[in-house]
Design a protein around this motif. Sequence first.
Motif, short mmCIF file in Angstrom:
data_model
loop_
_atom_site.label_atom_id
_atom_site.label_comp_id
_atom_site.label_asym_id
_atom_site.label_seq_id
_atom_site.Cartn_x
_atom_site.Cartn_y
_atom_site.Cartn_z
N SER A 124 0.88 -1.17 0.00
CA SER A 124 0.00 0.00 0.00
C SER A 124 0.91 1.21 0.00
O SER A 124 1.65 1.45 0.95
CB SER A 124 -0.90 0.01 1.24
OG SER A 124 -1.78 -1.08 1.20
N CYS A 125 0.85 1.96 -1.10
CA CYS A 125 1.83 3.01 -1.34
C CYS A 125 1.15 4.30 -1.79
O CYS A 125 0.86 4.47 -2.97
CB CYS A 125 2.79 2.49 -2.41
SG CYS A 125 4.14 3.55 -2.78
N CYS A 152 0.68 8.11 -2.99
CA CYS A 152 1.50 9.05 -3.76
C CYS A 152 0.89 10.43 -3.67
O CYS A 152 -0.30 10.57 -3.90
CB CYS A 152 1.55 8.63 -5.21
SG CYS A 152 2.51 7.15 -5.49
N PRO A 153 1.65 11.48 -3.43
CA PRO A 153 3.04 11.39 -2.96
C PRO A 153 3.07 10.92 -1.51
O PRO A 153 2.05 10.98 -0.85
CB PRO A 153 3.54 12.82 -3.09
CG PRO A 153 2.32 13.68 -2.95
CD PRO A 153 1.16 12.84 -3.48
N PRO A 154 4.11 10.45 -0.99
CA PRO A 154 5.49 10.47 -1.47
C PRO A 154 5.90 9.23 -2.25
O PRO A 154 7.01 9.17 -2.73
CB PRO A 154 6.29 10.58 -0.18
CG PRO A 154 5.49 9.81 0.81
CD PRO A 154 4.05 10.04 0.42
N GLY A 155 5.05 8.22 -2.37
CA GLY A 155 5.44 7.03 -3.12
C GLY A 155 6.24 6.02 -2.31
O GLY A 155 6.86 5.14 -2.86
N VAL A 156 6.20 6.14 -1.00
CA VAL A 156 6.91 5.22 -0.12
C VAL A 156 5.89 4.23 0.45
O VAL A 156 4.88 4.65 1.01
CB VAL A 156 7.62 5.98 1.04
CG1 VAL A 156 8.29 5.02 1.99
CG2 VAL A 156 8.61 6.98 0.48
N PRO A 157 6.13 2.92 0.32
CA PRO A 157 5.16 1.94 0.84
C PRO A 157 4.96 2.08 2.35
O PRO A 157 5.92 2.18 3.10
CB PRO A 157 5.79 0.58 0.51
CG PRO A 157 6.77 0.86 -0.56
CD PRO A 157 7.25 2.26 -0.34
N TYR A 178 -5.16 9.06 3.39
CA TYR A 178 -4.71 9.23 2.01
C TYR A 178 -5.74 8.74 1.00
O TYR A 178 -5.48 8.73 -0.20
CB TYR A 178 -3.38 8.50 1.78
CG TYR A 178 -2.18 9.41 1.91
CD1 TYR A 178 -1.67 10.07 0.81
CD2 TYR A 178 -1.56 9.61 3.13
CE1 TYR A 178 -0.58 10.91 0.91
CE2 TYR A 178 -0.47 10.44 3.26
CZ TYR A 178 0.02 11.08 2.14
OH TYR A 178 1.12 11.92 2.25
#
Length: 70
Positions: free
Chosen positions: A34-35, A37-42, A61
């Motif tokens: 589950s990631c 975006c942003p920031p795109g970090v799992p 989010y």
Amino acid sequence: RRQRQMCIRDRAVLSPSEEVPMNLAVGRIAARASCPCPPGVPVVMPGEVISEKAAEFLIRYGFSSAKVLK
């Protein structure tokens, strides 16, 4: 602290899974990342237990569900 229950390749990604509402995913093992975006970090990786804190963050989010192992 993240809690990994199984290896990603060995079982988490290849095991039977189901999509459940995020509030019901707490305490279950994630079947996919589950990631947001942003920031795109799992926030959650396959094989990890989904914590209440992670679920609350993902809900903020816009995540309404998670894919978890059956």
